[in-house]
Design a protein around this motif. Structure first.
Motif, PDB file in Angstrom:
ATOM      1  N   SER A   1      20.210  11.074  71.749  1.00  0.00           N
ATOM      2  CA  SER A   1      21.362  11.983  71.631  1.00  0.00           C
ATOM      3  C   SER A   1      21.090  13.292  72.362  1.00  0.00           C
ATOM      4  O   SER A   1      22.009  13.981  72.796  1.00  0.00           O
ATOM      5  CB  SER A   1      21.686  12.261  70.166  1.00  0.00           C
ATOM      6  OG  SER A   1      20.712  13.121  69.610  1.00  0.00           O
ATOM      7  N   ARG A   2      19.805  13.632  72.532  1.00  0.00           N
ATOM      8  CA  ARG A   2      19.458  14.835  73.293  1.00  0.00           C
ATOM      9  C   ARG A   2      19.515  14.601  74.801  1.00  0.00           C
ATOM     10  O   ARG A   2      19.348  15.522  75.581  1.00  0.00           O
ATOM     11  CB  ARG A   2      18.041  15.301  72.923  1.00  0.00           C
ATOM     12  CG  ARG A   2      17.919  15.857  71.510  1.00  0.00           C
ATOM     13  CD  ARG A   2      18.787  17.097  71.347  1.00  0.00           C
ATOM     14  NE  ARG A   2      18.454  17.830  70.138  1.00  0.00           N
ATOM     15  CZ  ARG A   2      17.796  18.994  70.121  1.00  0.00           C
ATOM     16  NH1 ARG A   2      17.388  19.535  71.236  1.00  0.00           N
ATOM     17  NH2 ARG A   2      17.559  19.593  68.999  1.00  0.00           N
ATOM     18  N   GLY A   3      19.675  13.342  75.211  1.00  0.00           N
ATOM     19  CA  GLY A   3      19.850  13.067  76.646  1.00  0.00           C
ATOM     20  C   GLY A   3      18.817  12.151  77.266  1.00  0.00           C
ATOM     21  O   GLY A   3      18.887  11.870  78.460  1.00  0.00           O
ATOM     22  N   ALA A   4      17.840  11.659  76.478  1.00  0.00           N
ATOM     23  CA  ALA A   4      16.899  10.674  77.023  1.00  0.00           C
ATOM     24  C   ALA A   4      17.666   9.379  77.272  1.00  0.00           C
ATOM     25  O   ALA A   4      18.565   9.036  76.503  1.00  0.00           O
ATOM     26  CB  ALA A   4      15.759  10.422  76.040  1.00  0.00           C
TER      27      ALA A   4
ATOM     28  N   GLU B   1      27.952  14.479  80.224  1.00  0.00           N
ATOM     29  CA  GLU B   1      28.309  15.890  80.066  1.00  0.00           C
ATOM     30  C   GLU B   1      27.423  16.777  80.949  1.00  0.00           C
ATOM     31  O   GLU B   1      27.915  17.658  81.666  1.00  0.00           O
ATOM     32  CB  GLU B   1      28.165  16.292  78.589  1.00  0.00           C
ATOM     33  CG  GLU B   1      28.600  17.717  78.333  1.00  0.00           C
ATOM     34  CD  GLU B   1      28.378  18.159  76.892  1.00  0.00           C
ATOM     35  OE1 GLU B   1      28.122  17.301  76.020  1.00  0.00           O
ATOM     36  OE2 GLU B   1      28.438  19.381  76.656  1.00  0.00           O
ATOM     37  N   ASN B   2      26.116  16.504  80.927  1.00  0.00           N
ATOM     38  CA  ASN B   2      25.196  17.292  81.751  1.00  0.00           C
ATOM     39  C   ASN B   2      25.551  17.190  83.231  1.00  0.00           C
ATOM     40  O   ASN B   2      25.525  18.182  83.954  1.00  0.00           O
ATOM     41  CB  ASN B   2      23.749  16.804  81.563  1.00  0.00           C
ATOM     42  CG  ASN B   2      23.187  17.200  80.208  1.00  0.00           C
ATOM     43  OD1 ASN B   2      23.661  18.135  79.572  1.00  0.00           O
ATOM     44  ND2 ASN B   2      22.177  16.473  79.752  1.00  0.00           N
ATOM     45  N   ALA B   3      25.863  15.965  83.675  1.00  0.00           N
ATOM     46  CA  ALA B   3      26.154  15.752  85.097  1.00  0.00           C
ATOM     47  C   ALA B   3      27.414  16.512  85.497  1.00  0.00           C
ATOM     48  O   ALA B   3      27.460  17.144  86.564  1.00  0.00           O
ATOM     49  CB  ALA B   3      26.305  14.260  85.384  1.00  0.00           C
ATOM     50  N   VAL B   4      28.449  16.471  84.648  1.00  0.00           N
ATOM     51  CA  VAL B   4      29.695  17.177  84.946  1.00  0.00           C
ATOM     52  C   VAL B   4      29.433  18.687  85.014  1.00  0.00           C
ATOM     53  O   VAL B   4      29.893  19.382  85.921  1.00  0.00           O
ATOM     54  CB  VAL B   4      30.772  16.833  83.885  1.00  0.00           C
ATOM     55  CG1 VAL B   4      31.990  17.742  84.014  1.00  0.00           C
ATOM     56  CG2 VAL B   4      31.182  15.366  84.003  1.00  0.00           C
ATOM     57  N   ARG B   5      28.642  19.180  84.075  1.00  0.00           N
ATOM     58  CA  ARG B   5      28.338  20.619  84.055  1.00  0.00           C
ATOM     59  C   ARG B   5      27.499  21.036  85.263  1.00  0.00           C
ATOM     60  O   ARG B   5      27.684  22.124  85.795  1.00  0.00           O
ATOM     61  CB  ARG B   5      27.636  21.013  82.752  1.00  0.00           C
ATOM     62  CG  ARG B   5      28.576  20.923  81.557  1.00  0.00           C
ATOM     63  CD  ARG B   5      27.985  21.548  80.304  1.00  0.00           C
ATOM     64  NE  ARG B   5      28.808  21.245  79.141  1.00  0.00           N
ATOM     65  CZ  ARG B   5      29.938  21.883  78.838  1.00  0.00           C
ATOM     66  NH1 ARG B   5      30.349  22.890  79.598  1.00  0.00           N
ATOM     67  NH2 ARG B   5      30.649  21.526  77.782  1.00  0.00           N
TER      68      ARG B   5
ATOM     69  N   THR C   1       9.435  20.673  69.577  1.00  0.00           N
ATOM     70  CA  THR C   1       9.241  21.131  70.947  1.00  0.00           C
ATOM     71  C   THR C   1       9.695  20.030  71.896  1.00  0.00           C
ATOM     72  O   THR C   1      10.342  20.287  72.901  1.00  0.00           O
ATOM     73  CB  THR C   1       7.743  21.415  71.209  1.00  0.00           C
ATOM     74  OG1 THR C   1       7.209  22.022  70.058  1.00  0.00           O
ATOM     75  CG2 THR C   1       7.543  22.264  72.434  1.00  0.00           C
ATOM     76  N   LEU C   2       9.332  18.778  71.566  1.00  0.00           N
ATOM     77  CA  LEU C   2       9.691  17.659  72.425  1.00  0.00           C
ATOM     78  C   LEU C   2      11.206  17.527  72.530  1.00  0.00           C
ATOM     79  O   LEU C   2      11.743  17.371  73.622  1.00  0.00           O
ATOM     80  CB  LEU C   2       9.079  16.358  71.889  1.00  0.00           C
ATOM     81  CG  LEU C   2       9.439  15.116  72.704  1.00  0.00           C
ATOM     82  CD1 LEU C   2       8.798  15.173  74.083  1.00  0.00           C
ATOM     83  CD2 LEU C   2       9.032  13.841  71.987  1.00  0.00           C
TER      84      LEU C   2
ATOM     85  N   THR D   1      16.142  18.007  75.892  1.00  0.00           N
ATOM     86  CA  THR D   1      17.430  18.638  76.210  1.00  0.00           C
ATOM     87  C   THR D   1      17.377  19.318  77.573  1.00  0.00           C
ATOM     88  O   THR D   1      18.283  19.160  78.393  1.00  0.00           O
ATOM     89  CB  THR D   1      17.773  19.699  75.135  1.00  0.00           C
ATOM     90  OG1 THR D   1      17.684  19.078  73.867  1.00  0.00           O
ATOM     91  CG2 THR D   1      19.152  20.279  75.336  1.00  0.00           C
ATOM     92  N   GLU D   2      16.300  20.058  77.792  1.00  0.00           N
ATOM     93  CA  GLU D   2      16.153  20.798  79.055  1.00  0.00           C
ATOM     94  C   GLU D   2      16.035  19.858  80.250  1.00  0.00           C
ATOM     95  O   GLU D   2      16.653  20.078  81.291  1.00  0.00           O
ATOM     96  CB  GLU D   2      14.851  21.616  78.998  1.00  0.00           C
ATOM     97  CG  GLU D   2      15.022  23.075  78.754  1.00  0.00           C
ATOM     98  CD  GLU D   2      13.676  23.748  78.935  1.00  0.00           C
ATOM     99  OE1 GLU D   2      13.387  24.191  80.060  1.00  0.00           O
ATOM    100  OE2 GLU D   2      12.899  23.763  77.954  1.00  0.00           O
TER     101      GLU D   2
END
Lengths: 250, 192
Positions: free
Chosen positions: A94-97, B16-20, A61-62, A67-68
């Motif tokens: 890798s998920r964006g943290a 990638e997130n920022a570009v999107r 879940t974390l 990611t969100e």
């Protein structure tokens, strides 16, 4: 000029924020992404998400939450709680943290700091330390403050820096939840012994506490949870107050 | 197509997130042909310079990046690797910018971490961005001041926070993590 950072901390359980859900008029406080977006818009400089989920299965879940959050938030954020291996850290990054924080797991296995720093860079490793003053001496506690380690705060902070921590998040257990202000002496002890940024945590109760911590210590950031979640102090209000008191903020 | 270069030293997800978020499509790849035929290239980077450079060389990405003719944006370690040389790991960079990268002297807390302002901002990257705006930095090494500077920052000493030469652009801060100011800068680059 480099500005002092204000960092709201969100405790997450099973993908939901567990503090602040009772606050009236803040209906969506239970949704971490929504609360985080609001803080970011209001001028928070960074965010910390602390996962207090107990079980391994719920960790998935974390990861999807990270990611969100990463998709929505345009400021840096740290994720902590249950990071026991370099792989755990790398996965969340890798998920964006942007950063991960390690606490008990690093005390039990200090090499963890070094390994994450090597794989992801020092800037990604926040060493979270829970400290308590026992008989006049600051000591490191682990397992959510339940277990004394007998390790001196300054020794651990210095060792953590050597191992490659990029930042120290120092929580005083004596001050946490009291709303009586930050632990100035503990922050100075650590600040005078390391040359990496120190984030002050535990005890924020009013606007003055932030001026005090920034003028009496070299902490570069201050973290708080409940005062923001319960809207006792808003981030814009705090920023304005600090500016008026000559503390440089964004 | 916008390409974000994938290698061992990138938190490519945030970029990638920022570009999107800005409404652009992009791919994250280390495929040399994809990189060459793209419209814009972003070269991000966090981590250690020597390891990153070795990885670029081993995959032929060093020569590819140097030879690009479309707009290229280096971010953070990306900027440092586009310079001649960095003290980190005693590493020779791509040599796009005739600038050296040094470690901050320990006169204040290192890394330089947090939100800071810029001055002497010039050129297309900074269109619509006032010098009151803040950007998020995290780095222990800095690019020296140079005629190629298109923005400067002051932490411990004055240094180049952004560089530009021909189609090569680079910023030391993280536009992908710098709120609306960062979004504006990325938008400026993407609409070059």
């Amino acid at each position: 000029m480099l500005k002092k950072r204000i960092i709201p901390c969100l405790d997450i359980k099973d993908g939901r924020v567990v503090k602040g859900i009772n606050f009236e008029g803040l209906r969506d406080a239970g949704n971490p992404v929504e609360l985080a977006s609001r803080y970011a818009q209001e001028g928070a400089d960074e965010l910390v998400f602390l996962d207090i989920t107990a079980t391994l299965e719920k960790r998935k879940t974390l990861a999807s939450l990270v990611t969100e959050i990463a998709k929505e938030i345009n400021i840096p954020f740290t994720v902590g709680g249950g990071i026991n291996t370099p792989d755990d850290a790398e996965y969340l990054i890798s998920r964006g943290a942007d950063k991960v924080s390690v606490n008990s797991s690093a005390v039990k296995n200090p090499e963890l700091i070094n390994q994450i720093a090597k794989n992801c860079g020092s800037q990604a490793v926040v060493l979270a330390i829970d400290a308590k003053k026992v008989n006049g001496n600051w000591e490191v506690f682990i397992n959510g403050g339940k277990t004394a380690t007998g390790i001196k705060l300054t020794s651990w902070a210095k060792y953590g820096e050597q191992l490659g921590a990029g930042e120290i998040l120092l929580t005083s257990m004596n001050n946490d939840g009291t709303k009586n202000g930050f632990a100035i002496d503990a922050l100075n002890l650590v600040g005078n012994n390391v040359n990496i940024p120190v984030i002050a945590s535990g005890g924020a109760g009013c606007l003055e506490h932030f001026t005090t911590v920034f003028s009496e210590t070299n902490a570069t950031a201050a973290l708080a949870a409940s005062i923001f979640h319960y809207n006792e102090i808003s981030i814009p209000q705090l920023k304005t107050y600090l500016q008026q008191n000559n503390i440089p903020v964004r | 197509m916008i390409v974000i270069i994938k290698y061992n030293a990138g938190n490519t997800q945030s970029v990638e997130n920022a570009v999107r978020r800005l409404g652009y499509d992009c791919i994250v790849t280390n495929d040399i042909e994809e990189i060459k035929k793209s419209d814009k290239v972003i070269f991000p980077g966090v981590g250690e310079a020597a390891t990153a450079m070795q990885h670029l060389q081993a995959n032929g990405l060093d020569l590819t990046i140097k030879g690009l003719k479309q707009p290229v944006l280096g971010i953070c370690l990306g900027l440092q690797l586009m310079c001649n040389y960095t003290e980190e790991g005693n590493t020779n960079g791509l040599g796009i910018f005739d600038v050296n990268v040094k470690r901050f002297p320990p006169l204040d807390i290192v890394p330089h971490m947090g939100w800071n302002t810029l001055y002497n901002c010039k050129g297309e990257l900074f269109t619509g961005i006032s010098e009151e705006e803040h950007f998020y930095f995290v780095h222990s090494y800095y690019a020296e001041e140079s005629p190629l500077s298109v923005a400067q920052c002051d932490y411990i000493l004055p240094y180049s926070a952004a560089l530009q030469k021909d189609n090569f652009y680079a910023v030391q801060f993280h536009p992908e993590k710098s709120g609306t100011a960062g979004e504006q800068l990325l938008k400026n680059f993407l609409s070059l």
